[in-house]
Design a protein around this motif. Structure first.
Motif, PDB file in Angstrom:
ATOM      1  N   THR A 459       0.830  -1.209   0.000  1.00 24.63           N
ATOM      2  CA  THR A 459       0.000   0.000   0.000  1.00 24.63           C
ATOM      3  C   THR A 459       0.863   1.258   0.000  1.00 24.63           C
ATOM      4  N   ALA A 461      -0.338   3.861   1.609  1.00 28.11           N
ATOM      5  CA  ALA A 461      -0.886   4.606   2.750  1.00 28.11           C
ATOM      6  C   ALA A 461       0.232   5.034   3.693  1.00 28.11           C
TER       7      ALA A 461
ATOM      8  N   ARG B  82      -7.933   0.760   0.086  1.00 27.19           N
ATOM      9  CA  ARG B  82      -7.067   1.940   0.076  1.00 27.19           C
ATOM     10  C   ARG B  82      -7.789   3.136   0.680  1.00 27.19           C
ATOM     11  N   TRP B  85      -8.700   3.056   4.533  1.00 24.64           N
ATOM     12  CA  TRP B  85      -7.549   2.665   5.362  1.00 24.64           C
ATOM     13  C   TRP B  85      -7.785   2.991   6.834  1.00 24.64           C
ATOM     14  N   TYR B 153      -6.453   4.931  -5.423  1.00 24.72           N
ATOM     15  CA  TYR B 153      -7.046   5.974  -4.595  1.00 24.72           C
ATOM     16  C   TYR B 153      -6.138   7.180  -4.619  1.00 24.72           C
ATOM     17  N   ASN B 156      -6.792  11.639   0.355  1.00 23.66           N
ATOM     18  CA  ASN B 156      -5.976  11.621   1.564  1.00 23.66           C
ATOM     19  C   ASN B 156      -6.313  10.368   2.376  1.00 23.66           C
ATOM     20  N   TYR B 157      -5.266   9.594   2.704  1.00 24.07           N
ATOM     21  CA  TYR B 157      -5.496   8.337   3.413  1.00 24.07           C
ATOM     22  C   TYR B 157      -6.022   8.552   4.830  1.00 24.07           C
TER      23      TYR B 157
END
Lengths: 501, 336
Positions: A459, A461, B82, B85, B153, B156-157
């Motif tokens: 990911t 993230a 994603r 999250w 995505y 903003n996570y």
């Protein structure tokens, strides 16, 4: 929407006008990279889009580079934690059923007490296993979205089937745990059978998915797109039978040896009631019986690895150079700079013989593969040696029980023997974790062997290392909580009936 | 019906059962949270007794939804993993603590201090989990997640999911769980012939029900202002379902008022189910609006067929077992 994406390296794709079902809702969408439309145009030779890898690298360029290590660590912690509870979920129901079965045959309340107490322990372990397993099912997507997005349909089948097995298990755990007074003794015993069977099935299904990551099949890659997906072929891959057998035997051994280990501590501490001796015997005998079988299953697994993942085998054995008549190395520390494994006891021709049944066979060394495709050799080799060493201790205990049963018709009861049994619990867990390390670290740098790199699947993230820190804390609390509650359960005084002697 | 719709309806069924059955289990914890200071031991015993045998089975509906989603709609699953999250990680923390603390509290025999601690953790986690799961659903429904058709995505996570509708739906879901729990516990107390607890839970159910009705209408204004795509779906297709939801909601309240406890439980379950299906119908044919549709996210035909058949086979095993579980522990005639 195109405007929000334009800052993210997507601008050079051709925007495509796509109308939704409602004509007035025309929207600009990005070119669907993995959708049938692209495959169609690509196969016609109209290159509208860059290959997907290009996009992946564009995105990865922005991702935090520490994500890969953090995500792998997160997976290692959560899986390493869950796998122990998962093994208990497979093995302990069988032990509980054995104990309750002895009660049904003999009518001796002591066996029933044993079954009831173990079933309470199991209820706690099952709950922790269920929630830590839930974490994993989410994490597959949260940590490796590229992996699930591309291959979810290939390996989804065993997970779906596992879902049902887990469902049946959870239902009957409810019925069995709360049904002691609601069902007849025989019906109650039968209500435990689906727990043991579905625990076994769960393990089998989940491990087929892992076997597929080691020996992927059942799909084709066309321009980076996954097509022609055959989930059954994927599930029944060439690593499936060896790996599932090895894992399921491991689950029974871990359960049996850990339980036996706890009662061996009690016996050494002077609590030698009939209850404790029965508990030890009941847990130890099946585990010991499985130990020689595990030797064969492990050998089988290694042979499959030699065919499907020769690079993993070379790392396990610390074999740097391709060699005719390769030796079997016992112990040793691989030196990845000097490309040599030092301090090992070498049995000439041993590896060639084990892997190919011929002492003169050629074994491919690590240097035969591209440097970009090599796993961390030291970790894999040391983990493999630890697994084998722990397995040998378990085998030794198993053989001594076999000898004693054959010569004296009883299980040995000496202090030395009991001390060895105490060591068997931690040794079985060590072998489990080390073996899992071999299969996972040995596959690196691939998440799907030869198909998708772990670095491309992770990911983007932010803050994965924070997640790791939080997970360590939470799982620490969970582990302590479990141990404390199990100790409380063990302190409950035994009813009179259990003390038969 | 196209095969992907069959599979998607099964996912919808899974979400519905998780919301109704799992939701009630969470709701019991929400009540423990809200009544932490005044609840009697008898009240707590009723809660623990009600969810004990069934919560683990109810929890598996969530796993079912997850695995079928990634098997059948892999790119949508990747996009959701994603974009959601943060809320999903937070929900996971809640799931872990809820399950573990329930088991620890039930088995921490004769250790009152520990029972207190784990009871508190259970109450807190039972409240937090539906909040974050509800927020995740709300974020999807708002259509503001910046996802692409191939499952990427670009938002903003950490904060991308915090749309007004998401936050509203987080609270709404907690309230919904509390309502379900109150109605179901009224029935449980009635079955155990405990008039005092029956009337207590009946009063709580009625009050929560009225508030949830008002909140639901408020929710529609959130949809209208925050999620225009979804609002259009409601106006064009899903208004029948909303109407049914209104009727069953009133019926469940009326049944509570006139002390038809089984009818009230059924009505409350139907209300929650119709809220979920209203959302599904309004959002059709999009899976993750605005970019990902059923069509763009679905796996191949052969895979979908195989999944549908394995679910059918799995249900053959599952449903009788589930029926037996509920017959044993939720049966009106059993009362020991």
């Amino acid at each position: 929407m195109a405007s929000c994406l334009s800052g993210c390296g997507f601008t050079d794709t051709t925007p495509l006008q796509v109308s939704f079902c409602r004509p007035q809702m025309t929207m600009t969408r990005l070119l669907p990279l993995g959708s049938p439309r692209v495959k169609l145009t690509a196969s016609r030779g109209l290159l509208l889009s860059r290959p997907w890898t290009m996009h992946a690298s564009l995105l990865l360029a922005q991702a935090d580079p520490s994500n890969l290590l953090a995500a792998r660590l997160q997976m290692a912690i959560t899986l390493g934690f869950h796998i122990v509870f998962a093994c208990f979920g497979v093995g302990i129901p069988a032990l509980v059923l054995l104990a309750e079965g002895m009660f049904l045959r003999s009518g001796d309340e002591g066996w029933r007490t044993l079954a009831r107490r173990w079933s309470k322990v199991f209820a706690v372990l099952f709950a922790v296993g269920a929630v830590s397993g839930t974490v994993l099912s989410f994490e597959l997507g949260l940590l490796w979205p590229e992996f699930m997005g591309r291959f979810g349909s290939v390996i989804g089948l065993p997970f779906t089937l596992e879902g049902f097995a887990f469902f049946v298990e959870a239902i009957f755990v409810g019925i069995y745990s709360y049904g002691w007074n609601r069902l007849s003794p025989l019906a109650h015993w039968w209500s435990g059978v689906p727990i043991a069977v579905s625990g076994l099935a769960s393990a089998w299904f989940v491990v087929t998915a892992n076997a597929w990551m080691n020996a992927p099949q059942g799909f084709r890659l066309v321009d980076g797109a996954v097509v022609d997906v055959r989930p059954l072929t994927a599930m029944m891959n060439s690593a499936t039978w060896a790996q599932t057998t090895h894992m399921i035997i491991a689950a029974y051994m871990v359960s049996g040896f850990v339980v036996a280990s706890i009662y061996a501590v009690a016996l050494l501490g002077g609590r030698t009631t009939l209850y404790h001796r029965r508990a030890l015997t009941l847990a130890l005998l099946p585990a010991a019986a499985f130990a020689p079988l595990q030797l064969a299953a492990g050998h089988w697994s290694a042979q499959v690895v030699s065919r499907t993942q020769p690079v993993k085998l070379a790392a396990m054995e610390g074999q740097f150079q391709t060699e005719k008549g390769a030796p079997l190395r016992i112990g040793g520390i691989p030196d990845e700079q000097q490309r040599v494994t030092r301090y090992a006891i070498e049995i000439p021709g041993g590896l060639s013989w084990l892997a190919y049944g011929d002492r003169q066979a050629t074994v491919r060394g690590l240097d035969d593969f591209s440097p970009n495709d090599l796993p961390p050799v030291r970790v894999v080799h040391v983990a493999f040696q630890l697994m084998v060493a722990a397995g040998m201790l378990l085998l030794l205990v198993s053989l001594s029980i076999g000898w004693s049963l054959w010569r004296h018709r009883k299980i040995p009861t000496g202090r030395w023997f009991l001390t060895a049994v105490v060591a068997c619990g931690p040794a079985a867990v060590l072998a489990l974790e080390a073996g899992w390390t071999v299969t996972e670290v040995g596959r690196q740098p691939w998440i799907v062997q030869g198909v998708l790199r772990t670095a491309d699947a992770v990911t983007d993230a932010p803050g994965v290392s924070w997640v790791v820190a939080a997970t360590l804390t939470i799982y620490g609390i969970l582990a302590i909580g479990t141990l404390v509650v199990l100790r409380l359960l063990a302190r409950v005084p035994l009813p009179e009936a259990a003390d038969g002697n | 019906m196209a095969i992907e719709l069959v599979v998607l309806c099964l996912v919808g069924l899974g979400i519905t059962l998780y919301a109704v059955l799992g939701g009630a289990d969470f709701g019991a914890g929400v009540w423990e949270f809200n009544t932490a200071l005044q609840a009697s031991e008898r009240e707590r015993a009723l809660i623990y007794r009600a969810i004990g045998p069934v919560w683990e089975a109810n929890h598996v509906w969530l796993i079912f939804v997850i695995v079928v989603m990634f098997s059948a709609f892999p790119t949508a699953f990747a996009a959701l993993s994603r974009a959601l999250w943060m809320p999903l990680l937070l929900a996971l923390v809640g799931i872990v603590f809820r399950g573990a603390s329930y088991a620890f509290r039930s088995h921490a025999v004769a250790a009152l201090r520990q029972q207190e601690i784990w009871g508190a953790v259970f109450a807190l986690a039972s409240t937090a989990t539906p909040f974050f799961l509800g927020a995740a659903v709300g974020a999807v429904a708002s259509g503001k997640l910046v996802v692409t058709v191939d499952g990427r995505y670009a938002g903003n996570y950490l904060t991308g999911w915090m749309t007004p509708l998401a936050i509203f739906n987080g609270f709404f879901t907690v309230g919904m769980c509390a309502y379900l729990a109150a109605v179901f516990l009224t029935r449980e107390a009635f079955l155990q012939r405990d008039p005092e607890l029956t009337s207590l839970w009946r009063r709580r159910a009625l009050a929560t029900g009225v508030w949830m009705g008002i909140l639901a209408l408020g929710g529609l204004t959130f949809v209208a202002s925050d999620a225009p795509l979804l609002w259009q779906g409601f106006r064009e297709r899903a208004w029948h379902v909303v109407a049914v939801s209104l009727v069953t909601g009133f019926l469940s309240l009326w049944a509570l008022w006139s002390e038809h406890h089984h009818g009230a439980a059924l009505g409350a379950a139907a209300t929650v189910a119709t809220v979920i299906w209203g959302w599904a119908v309004a959002q059709y044919p999009l899976l993750v609006p605005p970019a990902i549709s059923i069509e763009s996210a679905k796996a191949g035909e052969a895979v979908l067929k195989l999944i549908a058949w394995s679910i059918a086979g799995g249900m053959l095993l599952l449903l009788p077992a589930l029926a037996w579980l509920f017959y044993l522990f939720k049966n009106p005639t059993e009362s020991d």
